[in-house]
Design an enzyme around this catalytic site. Structure first.
Site, PDB file in Angstrom:
ATOM      1  N   MET A 111      39.359  12.295  10.000  1.00  0.00           N
ATOM      2  CA  MET A 111      38.807  13.646  10.191  1.00  0.00           C
ATOM      3  C   MET A 111      37.918  13.702  11.417  1.00  0.00           C
ATOM      4  SD  MET A 111      36.040  13.602   7.066  1.00  0.00           S
ATOM      5  CE  MET A 111      37.063  12.520   6.076  1.00  0.00           C
ATOM      6  N   CYS A 112      37.682  14.943  11.860  1.00  0.00           N
ATOM      7  CA  CYS A 112      36.781  15.186  12.981  1.00  0.00           C
ATOM      8  C   CYS A 112      37.289  14.449  14.230  1.00  0.00           C
ATOM      9  CB  CYS A 112      35.361  14.770  12.586  1.00  0.00           C
ATOM     10  SG  CYS A 112      34.060  15.249  13.730  1.00  0.00           S
ATOM     11  N   ILE A 113      36.495  13.544  14.793  1.00  0.00           N
ATOM     12  CA  ILE A 113      36.889  12.812  16.003  1.00  0.00           C
ATOM     13  C   ILE A 113      37.664  11.533  15.672  1.00  0.00           C
ATOM     14  CG2 ILE A 113      34.770  11.417  16.182  1.00  0.00           C
ATOM     15  CD1 ILE A 113      36.672  13.119  19.142  1.00  0.00           C
ATOM     16  N   PRO A 121      40.534  10.939  14.272  1.00  0.00           N
ATOM     17  CA  PRO A 121      41.960  10.892  14.623  1.00  0.00           C
ATOM     18  C   PRO A 121      42.234  10.520  16.094  1.00  0.00           C
ATOM     19  CG  PRO A 121      41.501  12.841  13.316  1.00  0.00           C
ATOM     20  CD  PRO A 121      40.172  12.253  13.688  1.00  0.00           C
ATOM     21  N   THR A 158      42.295  16.163   9.613  1.00  0.00           N
ATOM     22  CA  THR A 158      41.719  17.512   9.515  1.00  0.00           C
ATOM     23  C   THR A 158      40.554  17.622  10.497  1.00  0.00           C
ATOM     24  OG1 THR A 158      40.955  19.209   7.941  1.00  0.00           O
ATOM     25  CG2 THR A 158      40.081  16.996   7.651  1.00  0.00           C
TER      26      THR A 158
END
Length: 221
Positions: free
Chosen positions: A136-138, A140, A191
């Site tokens: 999630m967030c950064i 990925p 996400t």
């Protein structure tokens, strides 16, 4: 339904130099609500730097990623080197700048980044075992380092970060804060969370969906 065991990798404590606290707590809460057994892990290394979260300025001190992550985990945390893929059904990595500063060098090196060795070997083991991973967030941004070229993921809609993901060989899909992107072949679910979220409930909408999907994918292992 058998109890699912999920490993969660934290990267410190605090959005600017560690794991995003809201994302981490939402993840742990949702996993608990869904009846999963969780073990938190973090690398036993120094943080890249320490940020004063009140002023945004760098502080003249050093902190340890594992020690700081223990704050979020209420002390129930282990060195990531102790994690064994065969003990778990899935892996989840919350975001925060710690994912880009401590778990990897993405914050400083962008597409040329590397992933912390112990974190990478564990994530690669989950990928090779075809066990689901949630990012999630950064976080990925490091998907291509784990899976190699062609991996499908999202960091939301930030063009510069998406371009870096593409440069590393990933396939980026724009995504709303409340949605998820799934790479079905690789069982990777991502996400945007606080890459887009304007509130804790907005972040939770996508994270809850991601956690639920990761747990669903463990049934199909």
């Amino acid at each position: 339904m058998t109890t699912k065991k999920v490993a969660v990798i934290l990267s410190g404590c605090g959005v600017y130099d560690g794991a995003e606290i809201h994302e981490s707590v939402i993840t742990l809460l949702r996993l608990d609500q869904r009846g999963a057994k969780v073990q938190c892990f973090a690398p036993d290394i120094a943080q890249l730097h320490v940020i004063n979260h009140l002023t945004g300025e760098q502080m003249p001190e050093t902190r340890n990623v594992l020690v700081e992550s223990a704050r979020i985990a209420r002390g129930e945390i282990k060195d990531v080197r102790e994690a064994r893929v065969e003990d778990f059904d899935a892996l989840i990595v919350p975001g925060g700048f710690g994912a880009a500063k401590n778990l990897s060098s993405f914050a400083t090196e962008g597409a040329a980044c590397s992933v912390q060795a112990d974190v990478l070997s564990l994530a690669e083991a989950f990928a090779q075992a075809c066990k689901p991973i949630g990012l999630m967030c950064i976080s990925p941004a490091i998907a291509a380092k784990i899976y190699g070229p062609g991996v499908i993921c999202t960091i939301g809609t930030d063009a510069d970060t998406a371009a870096a993901v593409t440069k590393m060989g990933g396939t980026h899909e724009d995504c709303e804060v409340s949605e998820i992107v799934e790479d079905k072949a690789r069982k990777l679910v991502s996400t945007p969370a606080y890459m887009l979220a304007k509130s804790i409930s907005e972040a939770a909408a996508g994270i809850n969906k991601m956690v639920d999907r990761v747990l669903e994918l463990t049934q199909k292992a």
